[in-house]
Scaffold this active site. Structure first.
Site, PDB file in Angstrom:
ATOM      1  N   LYS A  57       0.871  -1.179   0.000  1.00 25.52           N
ATOM      2  CA  LYS A  57       0.000   0.000   0.000  1.00 25.52           C
ATOM      3  C   LYS A  57       0.908   1.229   0.000  1.00 25.52           C
ATOM      4  O   LYS A  57       1.967   1.221   0.636  1.00 25.52           O
ATOM      5  CB  LYS A  57      -0.843  -0.068   1.280  1.00 25.52           C
ATOM      6  CG  LYS A  57      -1.939   0.962   1.425  1.00 25.52           C
ATOM      7  CD  LYS A  57      -2.708   0.686   2.740  1.00 25.52           C
ATOM      8  CE  LYS A  57      -3.846   1.647   2.984  1.00 25.52           C
ATOM      9  NZ  LYS A  57      -4.592   1.339   4.227  1.00 25.52           N
ATOM     10  N   SER A  76      -9.544   1.241   3.395  1.00 33.31           N
ATOM     11  CA  SER A  76      -8.750   2.087   2.532  1.00 33.31           C
ATOM     12  C   SER A  76      -7.691   1.354   1.708  1.00 33.31           C
ATOM     13  O   SER A  76      -7.154   1.917   0.751  1.00 33.31           O
ATOM     14  CB  SER A  76      -8.052   3.156   3.378  1.00 33.31           C
ATOM     15  OG  SER A  76      -7.117   2.549   4.263  1.00 33.31           O
ATOM     16  N   SER A  92      -9.560  -1.346   7.291  1.00 32.57           N
ATOM     17  CA  SER A  92      -8.993  -1.108   5.964  1.00 32.57           C
ATOM     18  C   SER A  92      -8.337  -2.291   5.272  1.00 32.57           C
ATOM     19  O   SER A  92      -8.042  -2.211   4.089  1.00 32.57           O
ATOM     20  CB  SER A  92      -7.977   0.019   6.026  1.00 32.57           C
ATOM     21  OG  SER A  92      -8.667   1.232   5.984  1.00 32.57           O
TER      22      SER A  92
HETATM   23  N1  GLN Z   1     -13.031   2.938   6.964  1.00 30.47           N
HETATM   24  C1  GLN Z   1     -12.403   3.253   8.206  1.00 30.47           C
HETATM   25  C2  GLN Z   1     -12.167   4.741   8.299  1.00 30.47           C
HETATM   26  O1  GLN Z   1     -12.533   5.397   7.400  1.00 30.47           O
HETATM   27  C3  GLN Z   1     -11.125   2.482   8.368  1.00 30.47           C
HETATM   28  C4  GLN Z   1      -9.948   3.114   7.752  1.00 30.47           C
HETATM   29  C5  GLN Z   1      -8.680   2.346   8.022  1.00 30.47           C
HETATM   30  O2  GLN Z   1      -8.693   1.272   8.619  1.00 30.47           O
HETATM   31  N2  GLN Z   1      -7.563   2.946   7.643  1.00 30.47           N
HETATM   32  O3  GLN Z   1     -11.637   5.223   9.260  1.00 30.47           O
END
Ligand code: GLN
Length: 457
Positions: free
Chosen positions: A64, A139, A163
């Protein structure tokens, strides 16, 4: 889909060339922000000459783009870091490289990992591997899609509130969010320090186990890493007691999702485990806790992007205040700014007790509810997400709706627990559905062994 072992019979150069070629052939998905082609081929030749050996020798992977890694810029999918070339590599990447693995590219994400669909990337959304009109999840959407498209057998992600697990479930691959503190976060762009974790996507639980085993462990450069080594592979324990979280099996969850989870529970029963419904009543408050605590930590972690030390700097400004303001305004995407503002608000002296302090107290109650369940149960299961992948653009104008999709993955994150998402089948319209398996602290290898025992071989 290929497994790590499928790469062993080939030269590293063959593996890397094939992965690069495949990556170029799936550009329409927008899963990768860059290729690290030159460095990858150099490293492949080193492996082929026997200069690098190890358990992952010649196996290509993707990271990532919030991991600091050589060979391409580290952008965190933001304009803020568009030209940032890392002076060092993340410990996780170093450890994989020490075992001979070869990074071939950097994957798209929601900018600074803020989001659940990869639509918040400054470089456009990643498309779902099963339906290009739908989101990849996020994400870590790019890492999930690139694994699902069989470009590489594994990819790295970060998971702060889902994420890794949620995009894994949206793209039909295995996703691991480990026990908080198991993998060093040194060299990874920080989001929310009290829940950030590093994990991986793979096509099988056994491959995920191997990758996690290589990455886990104490790192003096990250003082939150745990001292014990608990990531050794385990055999599946027979006759486990498993709780199916009742709160996630109600009307708010898609019927097809519920059916797949019930079918997975049946499979576990058929394998000799006991599965029964359990209560986790506090989960109804977990999104409120998460969306106070996480923005608070984000607002402080993102303060370093001030247009001065590094990162994007606005042009043509006359005062220092204007330099800070314009650089941050132009460098961050809307969701970054929303979180910085909420975070600053809940940490401000007038509201700290009312919001941040309350959320932290509630978090302790959540941890206690889990602890009580783990006195009786070896693991908990439920859906990873309430629905399969949603359409691109469907939730973008409604942040609350977007946040609601995190309801199932956020609770284990707040409690620091290991949680994995494994494929549980596809919907009638052909979209993957994932089951989440959650365990007590440091039970990661046991969860992966359970998942492995349920895979069709
Ligand atoms: N969807 C969650 C958020 O928006 C998780 C994001 C993540 O784990 N980086 O915070």
């Amino acid at each position: 889909m290929t497994k790590i072992s499928d790469y062993r019979g080939h030269t590293a150069r063959e593996n890397v060339e094939r992965a690069l070629e495949k990556a170029k052939s799936v550009e329409e998905y927008n899963a990768l922000l860059s290729l690290t082609e030159v460095r990858a081929l150099e490293r492949a030749d080193m492996v082929d000459r026997g200069e690098i050996t190890g358990r992952l020798a010649g196996v290509p992977f993707v990271v990532k783009d919030n991991f600091l890694a050589f060979g391409a810029p580290t952008t965190a999918a933001s304009k803020m870091l568009a030209n940032f070339n890392a002076p060092l590599q993340a410990t996780a990447v170093e450890k994989l490289e020490a075992e001979g693995a070869i990074c071939i590219g950097k994957a798209n994400l929601d900018a600074f990992a803020h989001g659940g669909s990869t639509e918040n990337s400054a470089y456009g959304p990643t498309k779902n591997a099963y339906d290009t009109a739908r989101v990849a999840g996020g994400s870590s959407g790019g890492s999930a899609v690139i694994t699902a498209l069989d470009v590489v057998p594994f990819a790295l992600g970060t998971d702060t509130g889902g994420s890794i697990r949620q995009p894994a479930s949206f793209n039909g691959v295995v996703g691991v969010k480990p026990t908080y503190g198991s993998v060093s976060r040194y060299g990874v762009v920080a989001m929310a320090s009290s829940t950030d974790t590093i994990g991986c996507f793979a096509t099988t639980a056994a491959d995920a186990q191997l990758v996690m085993e290589v990455m886990a462990g104490r790192d003096d450069k990250d003082m939150t890493t745990l001292h014990e080594d608990f990531y050794g592979a385990e055999q599946v324990k027979p006759g486990q007691k498993i709780g199916l979280i009742k709160q996630f099996m109600g009307e708010g969850t898609d019927q097809e999702v519920r059916e797949k989870i019930l079918a997975y529970a049946e499979k576990l029963r058929a394998a000799g485990h006991a599965v029964e419904e359990v209560d986790l009543p506090i989960v109804k408050h977990t999104l409120a806790m998460y969306y106070i605590i996480v923005p608070a930590e984000i607002s402080s972690n993102l303060a370093r992007y001030d247009g001065i030390r590094y990162g994007y700097r606005a042009e043509g400004v006359r005062t220092l205040t204007e330099l800070y303001g314009r650089s941050r305004d132009e460098g961050f995407v809307t969701e970054n700014k929303r979180r910085i503002m909420i975070g600053s608000y809940v940490l401000s002296s007038g509201f700290f007790d009312a919001y941040y302090q309350q959320a932290q107290k509630a978090r302790t109650l959540l941890i206690r509810e889990y602890d009580e369940l783990f006195e009786t149960y070896d693991a908990l299961i439920g859906p990873t997400a309430p629905t399969p992948a949603f359409g691109i653009g469907e939730n973008t104008n409604d942040p609350i709706k977007m946040y609601l999709a995190d309801i199932m993955t956020v609770p284990p994150s707040l409690a620091g627990l290991p949680a994995i998402s494994v494929p549980a089948g596809v919907s009638q319209s052909g979209l993957p559905i994932g089951v989440q398996i959650i365990g007590p602290m440091k039970s990661d290898a046991r969860l992966l062994a359970l998942a492995d025992s349920q895979e069709e071989k």
